[in-house]
Design a protein around this motif. Structure first.
Motif, mmCIF file in Angstrom:
data_model
loop_
_atom_site.group_PDB
_atom_site.id
_atom_site.type_symbol
_atom_site.label_atom_id
_atom_site.label_comp_id
_atom_site.label_asym_id
_atom_site.label_seq_id
_atom_site.Cartn_x
_atom_site.Cartn_y
_atom_site.Cartn_z
ATOM 1 N N HIS A 32 -123.870 -18.868 0.728
ATOM 2 C CA HIS A 32 -122.493 -19.331 0.900
ATOM 3 C C HIS A 32 -121.505 -18.361 0.255
ATOM 4 C CE1 HIS A 32 -123.338 -23.129 2.909
ATOM 5 N NE2 HIS A 32 -124.311 -23.309 2.049
ATOM 6 N N TRP A 33 -121.826 -17.098 0.377
ATOM 7 C CA TRP A 33 -120.917 -16.054 -0.091
ATOM 8 C C TRP A 33 -119.550 -16.224 0.557
ATOM 9 C CZ3 TRP A 33 -119.798 -12.412 -3.486
ATOM 10 C CH2 TRP A 33 -118.942 -11.362 -3.132
ATOM 11 N N ASP A 34 -119.539 -16.758 1.756
ATOM 12 C CA ASP A 34 -118.276 -16.931 2.458
ATOM 13 C C ASP A 34 -117.338 -17.882 1.719
ATOM 14 O OD1 ASP A 34 -120.241 -18.885 3.100
ATOM 15 O OD2 ASP A 34 -119.004 -19.590 4.762
ATOM 16 N N LEU A 35 -117.882 -18.869 1.020
ATOM 17 C CA LEU A 35 -117.040 -19.775 0.238
ATOM 18 C C LEU A 35 -116.366 -19.042 -0.913
ATOM 19 C CD1 LEU A 35 -119.304 -22.958 0.006
ATOM 20 C CD2 LEU A 35 -117.384 -22.525 1.557
ATOM 21 N N LEU A 36 -117.110 -18.140 -1.502
ATOM 22 C CA LEU A 36 -116.554 -17.345 -2.599
ATOM 23 C C LEU A 36 -115.470 -16.411 -2.081
ATOM 24 C CD1 LEU A 36 -116.690 -16.810 -5.574
ATOM 25 C CD2 LEU A 36 -118.595 -15.267 -5.208
ATOM 26 N N VAL A 37 -115.706 -15.827 -0.908
ATOM 27 C CA VAL A 37 -114.705 -14.952 -0.289
ATOM 28 C C VAL A 37 -113.441 -15.745 0.027
ATOM 29 C CG1 VAL A 37 -114.172 -13.569 1.761
ATOM 30 C CG2 VAL A 37 -116.394 -13.308 0.625
ATOM 31 N N ASN A 38 -113.606 -16.946 0.541
ATOM 32 C CA ASN A 38 -112.450 -17.792 0.830
ATOM 33 C C ASN A 38 -111.664 -18.122 -0.431
ATOM 34 O OD1 ASN A 38 -113.017 -17.860 3.566
ATOM 35 N ND2 ASN A 38 -114.163 -19.785 3.450
ATOM 36 N N PHE A 39 -112.379 -18.341 -1.517
ATOM 37 C CA PHE A 39 -111.718 -18.612 -2.791
ATOM 38 C C PHE A 39 -110.847 -17.422 -3.207
ATOM 39 C CE2 PHE A 39 -112.109 -17.847 -7.434
ATOM 40 C CZ PHE A 39 -111.273 -18.862 -7.890
ATOM 41 N N VAL A 40 -111.398 -16.223 -3.108
ATOM 42 C CA VAL A 40 -110.643 -15.019 -3.466
ATOM 43 C C VAL A 40 -109.427 -14.856 -2.564
ATOM 44 C CG1 VAL A 40 -110.735 -12.497 -3.563
ATOM 45 C CG2 VAL A 40 -112.656 -13.849 -4.445
ATOM 46 N N GLU A 41 -109.621 -15.074 -1.274
ATOM 47 C CA GLU A 41 -108.499 -14.931 -0.343
ATOM 48 C C GLU A 41 -107.430 -15.990 -0.598
ATOM 49 O OE1 GLU A 41 -110.232 -14.949 3.529
ATOM 50 O OE2 GLU A 41 -111.059 -12.914 3.339
ATOM 51 N N GLY A 42 -107.851 -17.152 -1.088
ATOM 52 C CA GLY A 42 -106.883 -18.171 -1.463
ATOM 53 C C GLY A 42 -106.004 -17.719 -2.617
ATOM 54 N N GLU A 43 -106.580 -16.977 -3.563
ATOM 55 C CA GLU A 43 -105.795 -16.441 -4.675
ATOM 56 C C GLU A 43 -104.818 -15.367 -4.177
ATOM 57 O OE1 GLU A 43 -105.756 -17.533 -7.814
ATOM 58 O OE2 GLU A 43 -107.137 -19.108 -7.157
ATOM 59 N N ILE A 44 -105.221 -14.625 -3.164
ATOM 60 C CA ILE A 44 -104.299 -13.634 -2.578
ATOM 61 C C ILE A 44 -103.130 -14.347 -1.911
ATOM 62 C CG2 ILE A 44 -104.051 -11.781 -0.882
ATOM 63 C CD1 ILE A 44 -106.997 -11.117 -1.304
ATOM 64 N N ARG A 45 -103.447 -15.424 -1.186
ATOM 65 C CA ARG A 45 -102.374 -16.190 -0.535
ATOM 66 C C ARG A 45 -101.406 -16.780 -1.560
ATOM 67 N NH1 ARG A 45 -106.743 -17.562 2.856
ATOM 68 N NH2 ARG A 45 -107.145 -19.500 1.705
ATOM 69 N N ALA A 46 -101.944 -17.184 -2.703
ATOM 70 C CA ALA A 46 -101.083 -17.710 -3.761
ATOM 71 C C ALA A 46 -100.125 -16.626 -4.262
ATOM 72 C CB ALA A 46 -101.930 -18.249 -4.910
ATOM 73 N N LEU A 47 -100.623 -15.401 -4.378
ATOM 74 C CA LEU A 47 -99.757 -14.285 -4.776
ATOM 75 C C LEU A 47 -98.699 -14.018 -3.716
ATOM 76 C CD1 LEU A 47 -99.087 -11.834 -6.641
ATOM 77 C CD2 LEU A 47 -100.709 -10.511 -5.261
ATOM 78 N N ASP A 48 -99.111 -14.040 -2.456
ATOM 79 C CA ASP A 48 -98.147 -13.818 -1.369
ATOM 80 C C ASP A 48 -97.041 -14.867 -1.403
ATOM 81 O OD1 ASP A 48 -99.407 -11.575 -0.403
ATOM 82 O OD2 ASP A 48 -100.602 -12.661 1.088
ATOM 83 N N TYR A 49 -97.429 -16.096 -1.638
ATOM 84 C CA TYR A 49 -96.435 -17.168 -1.705
ATOM 85 C C TYR A 49 -95.445 -16.905 -2.833
ATOM 86 C CZ TYR A 49 -94.417 -21.761 -2.589
ATOM 87 O OH TYR A 49 -93.541 -22.800 -2.809
ATOM 88 N N GLN A 50 -95.965 -16.486 -3.979
ATOM 89 C CA GLN A 50 -95.095 -16.197 -5.109
ATOM 90 C C GLN A 50 -94.171 -15.022 -4.808
ATOM 91 O OE1 GLN A 50 -94.982 -18.138 -7.662
ATOM 92 N NE2 GLN A 50 -93.495 -17.014 -8.904
ATOM 93 N N ARG A 51 -94.687 -14.025 -4.108
ATOM 94 C CA ARG A 51 -93.871 -12.854 -3.770
ATOM 95 C C ARG A 51 -92.761 -13.218 -2.795
ATOM 96 N NH1 ARG A 51 -97.206 -7.438 -3.130
ATOM 97 N NH2 ARG A 51 -96.835 -7.842 -0.941
ATOM 98 N N HIS A 52 -93.051 -14.095 -1.868
ATOM 99 C CA HIS A 52 -92.024 -14.529 -0.921
ATOM 100 C C HIS A 52 -90.993 -15.426 -1.608
ATOM 101 C CE1 HIS A 52 -94.829 -13.007 2.063
ATOM 102 N NE2 HIS A 52 -93.889 -13.159 2.993
ATOM 103 N N ARG A 53 -91.472 -16.212 -2.559
ATOM 104 C CA ARG A 53 -90.589 -17.171 -3.233
ATOM 105 C C ARG A 53 -89.666 -16.486 -4.232
ATOM 106 N NH1 ARG A 53 -92.087 -21.288 -7.548
ATOM 107 N NH2 ARG A 53 -90.510 -22.910 -7.406
ATOM 108 N N GLU A 54 -90.214 -15.507 -4.951
ATOM 109 C CA GLU A 54 -89.422 -14.797 -5.958
ATOM 110 C C GLU A 54 -89.619 -13.295 -5.783
ATOM 111 O OE1 GLU A 54 -89.407 -16.768 -9.982
ATOM 112 O OE2 GLU A 54 -91.227 -17.681 -9.149
ATOM 113 N N PRO A 55 -89.050 -12.720 -4.752
ATOM 114 C CA PRO A 55 -89.282 -11.297 -4.467
ATOM 115 C C PRO A 55 -88.828 -10.365 -5.574
ATOM 116 C CG PRO A 55 -87.480 -12.176 -3.141
ATOM 117 C CD PRO A 55 -88.164 -13.343 -3.762
ATOM 118 N N LEU A 56 -87.825 -10.754 -6.326
ATOM 119 C CA LEU A 56 -87.322 -9.874 -7.381
ATOM 120 C C LEU A 56 -88.267 -9.815 -8.574
ATOM 121 C CD1 LEU A 56 -83.515 -10.747 -7.401
ATOM 122 C CD2 LEU A 56 -84.671 -8.826 -6.289
ATOM 123 N N LYS A 57 -89.122 -10.839 -8.703
ATOM 124 C CA LYS A 57 -90.042 -10.876 -9.834
ATOM 125 C C LYS A 57 -91.408 -10.349 -9.477
ATOM 126 C CE LYS A 57 -87.907 -14.798 -12.178
ATOM 127 N NZ LYS A 57 -88.137 -16.144 -12.755
#
Length: 602
Positions: A261-286
């Motif tokens: 189930h390596w794919d579950l671990l990969v999904n977890f990592v990609e979820g953390e990337i999406r969280a960063l993207d959300y933060q970048r869109h929400r506060e682009p100056l920071k």
């Protein structure tokens, strides 16, 4: 929780317990490095001796990080302390305020010295609780099982020795005469440790960048970032096993089979990337990184990757928790008498039949503090101690371990918030705890039932402490264990057990099949009717009279002598009239212990 957990059995030469089925979440087993050792031994026999150093952590008293020069590590700590105090611009006042807010309930309930400040040992306790509650991290050197005394607040290992000294040095001008730590000092201390963890992640991430032949200055696209982070996860979980890491990263098929189930671990990592993207869109100056000044572009600098890695560390325990829940469900199902214990024979029997994870050796369980050997029924595995044991920590680094969440933390936090002081009366504690609930299963709770025995035991603790119960004493934690036997670990005396990861243990950490079968064969002989009550089982046979107090209770103890004598006198009167029994072998023994106790600070 993932309900569709498959089973996977590796080739016999890969693991010492090859005849057992292996659960398949995303890890080979909870001792994943051992499997790679087996692979290497099978493929490269000459490598076995050379690689043995990579599979073990030196346990010398003077150095937890034996491979790191002490002077260099002192420099690392100084830099971290500077950044925590704002010199490096890494920790904002807002961040420190958040830490202070989180620490406040614990801080209020901890004993203070004559200056109204925390002593170093209380600070050590505070630091351990903070990280364990927020991220299920066990910071190396701050484990509660480590002995302390007046001259040393922990072992002589670098992390526990150096950090408080540097905090005091930096803050010396603020309290040259008032020795101790206030709430702000504690927040600085926590920020320092967080920075150390952050720095350790940065060093490993740089290593991964180099192994992937990527420049630290060149931004990565989405695919490049995913490759780096997947490689980082392998490095993070595998530790110092360079050969095993290289094998896995070169062979995708081996990676996916070694990590079911390596794919579950990969999904977890990609979820953390999406969280960063959300933060970048929400506060682009920071936003971190150097994406040409446009946070909306899908390019990621090293700082962005580092931010994702920090999120992985903080939230990985919640991802791993489903595995912990599976283990606890299996153990609770075997605890028919609600004692928080499972006969070792049943533990191994389940390990042989279906549950591959239950296979630690008897000596290793004893070292971890997960074995109760006091019962006439035979040896038993203590459920919360086992779940919290280092053997079930999925990540082990030189700075910290990522472990299963501690179900007792919310209980203690609720008591601390309600009491708001280092000690409380019996009546107040009974009222507070009596309004709580206890697990009958992971899906069901019942109101706490405070049996007469438990009430008397709490009164006995109070009588030995001037009529008040120290809520940061070992005896009260022991009492909580028997009130919440499936949630709160049994508190062993410091120095008698250790948080030793499997590959740090000097003996055999895995039981042989023969040993497991021998114990399992005794299961039928030791099986007791579920209708038999806990008192008849003498379920509190492990109770120890020794008290250990977090430093700072001196004021409480100064006036305790006459009260303790009075308490002892009343106890003896009660014994004479038959209201208290000293006969532990009696089927109706109420397990009340003498009030005269050994007590010392830890």
């Amino acid at each position: 929780k993932n309900s569709s957990v498959s089973r996977w059995a590796p080739p016999s030469q890969f693991h010492p317990r090859s005849n057992l089925q292996f659960a398949a979440m995303f890890t080979v087993d909870k001792h994943i490095v051992s499997l790679l050792a087996g692979i290497l031994l099978a493929l490269c026999p000459n490598y076995a001796v050379a690689s043995s150093e990579a599979f073990s952590v030196e346990r010398k008293a003077g150095s937890l990080r034996a491979s790191v020069d002490a002077v260099a590590f002192e420099s690392e700590l100084r830099n971290a302390m500077g950044e925590a105090l704002g010199c490096g611009g890494q920790v904002s006042g807002q961040d420190l305020e958040k830490i202070e807010k989180a620490l406040t309930p614990m801080y209020r309930s901890l004993p203070k010295n004559s200056n109204g400040r925390l002593e170093r040992r209380s600070l050590r306790h505070l630091a351990h609780r903070y990280f364990n509650e927020r991220s299920s991290l066990v910071i190396r050197g701050f484990e509660p099982s480590r002995p302390v005394n007046d001259s040393s607040w922990g072992s002589a290992e670098i992390l526990s020795e150096r950090v408080p000294g540097f905090v005091e040095a930096v803050l010396e001008s603020r309290h040259r005469s008032d020795r101790g730590f206030d709430l702000a000092d504690a927040a600085y201390m926590i920020a320092t440790i967080e920075q150390l963890v952050f720095d350790s992640e940065s060093a490993l991430l740089e290593k991964v960048y180099q192994s992937q032949q990527k420049s630290l200055q060149q931004p990565l696209g989405m695919q490049g970032l995913k490759q780096v982070l997947q490689a980082y996860i392998v490095h993070w979980l595998m530790g110092d096993d360079k050969v095993g890491i290289d094998m896995l990263l070169r062979n995708t098929s081996l990676l996916e089979s070694a990590f079911p189930h390596w794919d579950l671990l990969v999904n977890f990592v990609e979820g953390e990337i999406r969280a960063l993207d959300y933060q970048r869109h929400r506060e682009p100056l920071k936003t971190h990184g150097h994406s040409g000044g446009n946070a909306l572009k899908q390019f990621y600098a090293f700082e962005d990757a580092h931010a994702v890695v920090g999120g992985i560390t903080r939230s990985f325990a919640s991802f791993w928790e489903s595995e912990c829940i599976d283990m606890k469900e299996s153990l609770i199902a075997m605890d028919t008498h609600h004692t928080g214990r499972v006969l070792l024979s049943k533990f191994y029997g389940t390990g042989l039949d279906s549950e591959w994870r239950f296979g630690e050796s008897e000596s290793y369980l004893r070292e971890l503090g997960a074995l109760d050997e006091s019962s006439w029924r035979g040896k038993q595995v203590i459920i919360p101690n086992y779940i919290q044991a280092a053997s079930n920590c999925i990540v082990t680094t030189s700075h910290y371990m990522v472990c299963c969440s501690n179900d007792c933390n919310p209980i203690i936090s609720e008591i601390e918030a309600a009491i708001g002081a280092p000690y409380a009366s019996v009546e107040r504690l009974l009222s507070t705890v009596g309004n709580m609930t206890s697990l009958t299963s992971l899906d069901d709770e019942i109101d706490v039932k405070l049996e007469v025995t438990l009430v008397e035991q709490l009164q006995s603790i109070a009588e030995s402490h001037s009529g008040q119960v120290p809520i940061h004493g070992r005896l009260f934690l022991q009492w909580l264990h028997y009130v919440f036997p499936r949630e709160c670990p049994f508190p062993h005396k410091t120095g008698t057990v250790a948080a030793v990861a499997p590959l740090e243990y000097t003996g055999n950490y895995v039981a042989t099949v023969e040993e497991m079968k021998a114990h399992s064969a005794m299961d039928n002989a030791s099986d007791i009717s579920a209708e038999l009550g806990r008192e008849e089982l003498q379920w509190m046979s492990q109770w120890s009279e020794d008290e250990e107090l977090v430093a700072g209770y001196e004021g409480l103890r100064k006036n305790s002598t006459w009260r303790r004598k009075l308490g002892l006198g009343l106890f003896l009167v009660a014994a004479i009239f038959g209201s208290v029994s000293f006969n532990r072998k009696s089927s109706t023994a109420d397990m009340l212990l003498p009030t005269h106790r050994k007590a010392h600070f830890v």
